[in-house]
Design a protein around this motif. Structure first.
Motif, PDB file in Angstrom:
ATOM      1  N   GLU A  26       0.833  -1.205   0.000  1.00  0.00           N
ATOM      2  CA  GLU A  26       0.000   0.000   0.000  1.00  0.00           C
ATOM      3  C   GLU A  26       0.869   1.256   0.000  1.00  0.00           C
ATOM      4  O   GLU A  26       0.585   2.217  -0.719  1.00  0.00           O
ATOM      5  N   GLN A  27       1.942   1.234   0.805  1.00  0.00           N
ATOM      6  CA  GLN A  27       2.855   2.381   0.833  1.00  0.00           C
ATOM      7  C   GLN A  27       3.504   2.560  -0.535  1.00  0.00           C
ATOM      8  O   GLN A  27       3.653   3.685  -1.019  1.00  0.00           O
ATOM      9  N   MET A  28       3.868   1.456  -1.162  1.00  0.00           N
ATOM     10  CA  MET A  28       4.519   1.516  -2.464  1.00  0.00           C
ATOM     11  C   MET A  28       3.573   2.125  -3.499  1.00  0.00           C
ATOM     12  O   MET A  28       3.976   3.005  -4.260  1.00  0.00           O
ATOM     13  N   LYS A  29       2.313   1.673  -3.499  1.00  0.00           N
ATOM     14  CA  LYS A  29       1.321   2.218  -4.439  1.00  0.00           C
ATOM     15  C   LYS A  29       1.165   3.719  -4.239  1.00  0.00           C
ATOM     16  O   LYS A  29       1.178   4.491  -5.194  1.00  0.00           O
ATOM     17  N   LYS A  54      13.488   5.975   2.678  1.00  0.00           N
ATOM     18  CA  LYS A  54      12.541   4.854   2.598  1.00  0.00           C
ATOM     19  C   LYS A  54      11.653   5.020   1.363  1.00  0.00           C
ATOM     20  O   LYS A  54      11.362   4.058   0.661  1.00  0.00           O
ATOM     21  N   VAL A  55      11.241   6.255   1.081  1.00  0.00           N
ATOM     22  CA  VAL A  55      10.408   6.525  -0.109  1.00  0.00           C
ATOM     23  C   VAL A  55      11.175   6.147  -1.366  1.00  0.00           C
ATOM     24  O   VAL A  55      10.647   5.471  -2.244  1.00  0.00           O
ATOM     25  N   ARG A  56      12.446   6.560  -1.426  1.00  0.00           N
ATOM     26  CA  ARG A  56      13.256   6.249  -2.603  1.00  0.00           C
ATOM     27  C   ARG A  56      13.387   4.738  -2.767  1.00  0.00           C
ATOM     28  O   ARG A  56      13.286   4.206  -3.874  1.00  0.00           O
ATOM     29  N   LYS A  57      13.569   4.031  -1.644  1.00  0.00           N
ATOM     30  CA  LYS A  57      13.672   2.576  -1.669  1.00  0.00           C
ATOM     31  C   LYS A  57      12.393   1.938  -2.223  1.00  0.00           C
ATOM     32  O   LYS A  57      12.436   1.014  -3.036  1.00  0.00           O
ATOM     33  N   LEU A  58      11.246   2.435  -1.776  1.00  0.00           N
ATOM     34  CA  LEU A  58       9.962   1.922  -2.262  1.00  0.00           C
ATOM     35  C   LEU A  58       9.829   2.147  -3.766  1.00  0.00           C
ATOM     36  O   LEU A  58       9.391   1.262  -4.505  1.00  0.00           O
ATOM     37  N   LEU A  59      10.210   3.338  -4.216  1.00  0.00           N
ATOM     38  CA  LEU A  59      10.094   3.680  -5.633  1.00  0.00           C
ATOM     39  C   LEU A  59      11.042   2.844  -6.490  1.00  0.00           C
ATOM     40  O   LEU A  59      10.696   2.438  -7.599  1.00  0.00           O
ATOM     41  N   VAL A  64      10.043   2.489 -10.545  1.00  0.00           N
ATOM     42  CA  VAL A  64       9.743   3.778 -11.179  1.00  0.00           C
ATOM     43  C   VAL A  64      10.834   4.816 -10.969  1.00  0.00           C
ATOM     44  O   VAL A  64      10.924   5.783 -11.709  1.00  0.00           O
ATOM     45  N   TYR A  65      11.676   4.612  -9.978  1.00  0.00           N
ATOM     46  CA  TYR A  65      12.751   5.581  -9.700  1.00  0.00           C
ATOM     47  C   TYR A  65      14.032   5.022 -10.281  1.00  0.00           C
ATOM     48  O   TYR A  65      14.377   3.873 -10.014  1.00  0.00           O
TER      49      TYR A  65
END
Length: 80
Positions: A26-29, A54-59, A64-65
């Protein structure tokens, strides 16, 4: 006399409804949606109550990143 332990003992889950995998997805989406709206990593982090790393890791995990480091991380992640 030694007591025998019952199978299935141990600690009870504090939050049985908590599902780390589901929360991560869910966080990743959410992060991907915000990133595609041209939000900065910091603003996404603020919105999701996470830190920018953490956001960059998820992306990166979501694919997408992109950067040189992101490629290495993605390749390593796929190996495991």
């Amino acid at each position: 006399m030694k007591k025998t332990r019952k199978p299935g003992g141990g600690r009870k889950k504090l939050k049985p409804e908590y599902d780390a995998g589901k929360n991560l997805k869910e966080q990743m989406k959410s992060a991907v949606v915000l990133y595609e709206e041209d939000c900065s990593l910091q603003s996404i982090a603020d919105a999701l109550a996470l830190n920018p790393i953490k956001v960059r890791k998820l992306l990166i995990t979501a694919g997408v990143y992109e950067s040189e480091v992101a490629e290495k991380v993605k390749n390593t992640f796929e190996e495991y």
